[in-house]
Design a protein around this motif. Structure first.
Motif, PDB file in Angstrom:
ATOM      1  N   ARG A 116     104.326  51.352 -48.572  1.00  0.00           N
ATOM      2  CA  ARG A 116     105.763  51.486 -48.313  1.00  0.00           C
ATOM      3  C   ARG A 116     106.122  50.668 -47.073  1.00  0.00           C
ATOM      4  O   ARG A 116     105.305  50.512 -46.171  1.00  0.00           O
ATOM      5  CB  ARG A 116     106.123  52.939 -48.059  1.00  0.00           C
ATOM      6  CG  ARG A 116     106.039  53.796 -49.283  1.00  0.00           C
ATOM      7  CD  ARG A 116     106.584  55.177 -48.981  1.00  0.00           C
ATOM      8  NE  ARG A 116     106.563  55.969 -50.186  1.00  0.00           N
ATOM      9  CZ  ARG A 116     106.184  57.237 -50.233  1.00  0.00           C
ATOM     10  NH1 ARG A 116     105.818  57.876 -49.143  1.00  0.00           N
ATOM     11  NH2 ARG A 116     106.197  57.888 -51.374  1.00  0.00           N
ATOM     12  N   PRO A 117     107.362  50.195 -47.015  1.00  0.00           N
ATOM     13  CA  PRO A 117     107.767  49.431 -45.833  1.00  0.00           C
ATOM     14  C   PRO A 117     107.824  50.304 -44.587  1.00  0.00           C
ATOM     15  O   PRO A 117     107.934  51.520 -44.665  1.00  0.00           O
ATOM     16  CB  PRO A 117     109.161  48.922 -46.204  1.00  0.00           C
ATOM     17  CG  PRO A 117     109.653  49.868 -47.247  1.00  0.00           C
ATOM     18  CD  PRO A 117     108.446  50.353 -47.988  1.00  0.00           C
ATOM     19  N   ALA A 118     107.723  49.627 -43.458  1.00  0.00           N
ATOM     20  CA  ALA A 118     107.844  50.297 -42.169  1.00  0.00           C
ATOM     21  C   ALA A 118     108.847  49.513 -41.337  1.00  0.00           C
ATOM     22  O   ALA A 118     109.038  48.318 -41.558  1.00  0.00           O
ATOM     23  CB  ALA A 118     106.491  50.349 -41.475  1.00  0.00           C
ATOM     24  N   ARG A 119     109.477  50.178 -40.412  1.00  0.00           N
ATOM     25  CA  ARG A 119     110.490  49.480 -39.618  1.00  0.00           C
ATOM     26  C   ARG A 119     109.818  48.568 -38.592  1.00  0.00           C
ATOM     27  O   ARG A 119     108.689  48.788 -38.183  1.00  0.00           O
ATOM     28  CB  ARG A 119     111.431  50.467 -38.957  1.00  0.00           C
ATOM     29  CG  ARG A 119     110.843  51.342 -37.912  1.00  0.00           C
ATOM     30  CD  ARG A 119     111.883  52.359 -37.392  1.00  0.00           C
ATOM     31  NE  ARG A 119     111.343  53.089 -36.283  1.00  0.00           N
ATOM     32  CZ  ARG A 119     111.507  52.759 -35.005  1.00  0.00           C
ATOM     33  NH1 ARG A 119     112.212  51.702 -34.697  1.00  0.00           N
ATOM     34  NH2 ARG A 119     110.968  53.477 -34.050  1.00  0.00           N
ATOM     35  N   GLY A 120     110.558  47.519 -38.218  1.00  0.00           N
ATOM     36  CA  GLY A 120     110.079  46.646 -37.150  1.00  0.00           C
ATOM     37  C   GLY A 120     109.289  45.436 -37.586  1.00  0.00           C
ATOM     38  O   GLY A 120     108.532  44.877 -36.798  1.00  0.00           O
ATOM     39  N   GLY A 121     109.456  44.985 -38.823  1.00  0.00           N
ATOM     40  CA  GLY A 121     108.685  43.846 -39.317  1.00  0.00           C
ATOM     41  C   GLY A 121     108.859  42.583 -38.488  1.00  0.00           C
ATOM     42  O   GLY A 121     107.877  41.899 -38.171  1.00  0.00           O
ATOM     43  N   VAL A 122     110.086  42.258 -38.119  1.00  0.00           N
ATOM     44  CA  VAL A 122     110.331  41.053 -37.317  1.00  0.00           C
ATOM     45  C   VAL A 122     109.696  41.203 -35.941  1.00  0.00           C
ATOM     46  O   VAL A 122     109.048  40.281 -35.433  1.00  0.00           O
ATOM     47  CB  VAL A 122     111.844  40.752 -37.207  1.00  0.00           C
ATOM     48  CG1 VAL A 122     112.104  39.636 -36.209  1.00  0.00           C
ATOM     49  CG2 VAL A 122     112.408  40.384 -38.568  1.00  0.00           C
ATOM     50  N   ALA A 123     109.845  42.357 -35.316  1.00  0.00           N
ATOM     51  CA  ALA A 123     109.254  42.592 -33.999  1.00  0.00           C
ATOM     52  C   ALA A 123     107.731  42.474 -34.056  1.00  0.00           C
ATOM     53  O   ALA A 123     107.105  41.901 -33.158  1.00  0.00           O
ATOM     54  CB  ALA A 123     109.668  43.967 -33.469  1.00  0.00           C
ATOM     55  N   ILE A 124     107.130  42.979 -35.125  1.00  0.00           N
ATOM     56  CA  ILE A 124     105.677  42.895 -35.272  1.00  0.00           C
ATOM     57  C   ILE A 124     105.252  41.445 -35.491  1.00  0.00           C
ATOM     58  O   ILE A 124     104.247  40.987 -34.944  1.00  0.00           O
ATOM     59  CB  ILE A 124     105.195  43.834 -36.396  1.00  0.00           C
ATOM     60  CG1 ILE A 124     105.421  45.291 -35.971  1.00  0.00           C
ATOM     61  CG2 ILE A 124     103.732  43.574 -36.742  1.00  0.00           C
ATOM     62  CD1 ILE A 124     105.216  46.322 -37.058  1.00  0.00           C
ATOM     63  N   ALA A 125     106.035  40.695 -36.266  1.00  0.00           N
ATOM     64  CA  ALA A 125     105.726  39.272 -36.476  1.00  0.00           C
ATOM     65  C   ALA A 125     105.847  38.497 -35.165  1.00  0.00           C
ATOM     66  O   ALA A 125     105.031  37.601 -34.886  1.00  0.00           O
ATOM     67  CB  ALA A 125     106.649  38.692 -37.536  1.00  0.00           C
ATOM     68  N   LEU A 126     106.853  38.813 -34.347  1.00  0.00           N
ATOM     69  CA  LEU A 126     106.986  38.162 -33.041  1.00  0.00           C
ATOM     70  C   LEU A 126     105.795  38.486 -32.147  1.00  0.00           C
ATOM     71  O   LEU A 126     105.303  37.626 -31.405  1.00  0.00           O
ATOM     72  CB  LEU A 126     108.296  38.583 -32.368  1.00  0.00           C
ATOM     73  CG  LEU A 126     109.569  38.003 -32.984  1.00  0.00           C
ATOM     74  CD1 LEU A 126     110.801  38.700 -32.410  1.00  0.00           C
ATOM     75  CD2 LEU A 126     109.643  36.499 -32.764  1.00  0.00           C
ATOM     76  N   LEU A 127     105.312  39.719 -32.228  1.00  0.00           N
ATOM     77  CA  LEU A 127     104.113  40.106 -31.486  1.00  0.00           C
ATOM     78  C   LEU A 127     102.924  39.272 -31.953  1.00  0.00           C
ATOM     79  O   LEU A 127     102.150  38.761 -31.140  1.00  0.00           O
ATOM     80  CB  LEU A 127     103.832  41.598 -31.676  1.00  0.00           C
ATOM     81  CG  LEU A 127     102.543  42.124 -31.056  1.00  0.00           C
ATOM     82  CD1 LEU A 127     102.660  42.149 -29.532  1.00  0.00           C
ATOM     83  CD2 LEU A 127     102.239  43.519 -31.578  1.00  0.00           C
ATOM     84  N   ALA A 128     102.764  39.102 -33.271  1.00  0.00           N
ATOM     85  CA  ALA A 128     101.667  38.292 -33.824  1.00  0.00           C
ATOM     86  C   ALA A 128     101.781  36.845 -33.354  1.00  0.00           C
ATOM     87  O   ALA A 128     100.770  36.224 -33.002  1.00  0.00           O
ATOM     88  CB  ALA A 128     101.672  38.364 -35.347  1.00  0.00           C
ATOM     89  N   ALA A 129     102.985  36.312 -33.316  1.00  0.00           N
ATOM     90  CA  ALA A 129     103.185  34.938 -32.842  1.00  0.00           C
ATOM     91  C   ALA A 129     102.785  34.822 -31.373  1.00  0.00           C
ATOM     92  O   ALA A 129     102.155  33.830 -30.969  1.00  0.00           O
ATOM     93  CB  ALA A 129     104.640  34.519 -33.041  1.00  0.00           C
TER      94      ALA A 129
END
Length: 182
Positions: A116-129
């Protein structure tokens, strides 16, 4: 045995790095989560246990300790489910521990095995970057399909979107590759 996965928790609009450390040892059977887990994170134990059983990989009767570091940051929501499951499988040597290197993992495990989706996908991707920039090597994100499009908005982050825990395990063991979003 010990293994760790990289994940994140959302605080406001920012993602905070969470290292999910799993340690499996002999002793009386128990499953303990430490590191300031909120109620939904505490419930991860049961979602993870059910999903591993669905895969035919039930947890052995052992002492299981999962540490969510840093310990002084409150972890909220079900986004750590997938990372906890994969760290446990790596600690039991059912998934290569090196397969978790360079990977940020998040997603809620449903009782039918799906992600299931979770909130904060963009924020997590920015963290990965940001982790990629620090390390000088790319980080990829293993995310639920419903989060893949938003994660892919962040330049330079590869996104793998397994539909369920079985596909995630297949990807990490080299038996299958979940859909990739560029």
């Amino acid at each position: 045995m010990f293994a760790a996965a990289t994940s994140a928790t959302i605080f406001g609009v920012e993602a905070i790095l969470v290292r999910v450390e799993a340690f499996v040892s002999g002793g009386l059977p128990s499953f303990t989560l430490v590191g300031l887990p909120g109620a939904a994170v505490q419930e991860s134990r049961e979602r993870v246990r059910a999903n591993l059983k669905l895969l035919g990989l039930p947890l052995p009767p052992s002492r299981i300790l999962v540490n969510l570091a840093p310990a002084d940051v409150r972890k909220e929501g079900p986004a750590l489910d997938l990372a906890i499951a994969l760290a446990l499988l790596a600690a039991e040597r059912r998934v290569p521990t090196r397969a978790l290197d360079g990977l940020v993992v998040f997603g809620e495990l449903a009782l039918d095995g799906s992600l299931r989706p979770a909130r904060g996908g963009v924020a997590i991707a920015l963290l990965a970057a940001g982790l990629s920039a620090k390390r000088g090597a790319p980080y990829a994100v293993l995310a639920p399909p419903a989060n893949a499009r938003e994660v892919a908005l962040v330049p330079g982050v590869a996104v793998f979107a397994p539909r369920n825990l079985a596909e995630a395990v297949g990807h990490l063991t080299g038996r299958a590759t979940p859909p990739r979003h560029l």
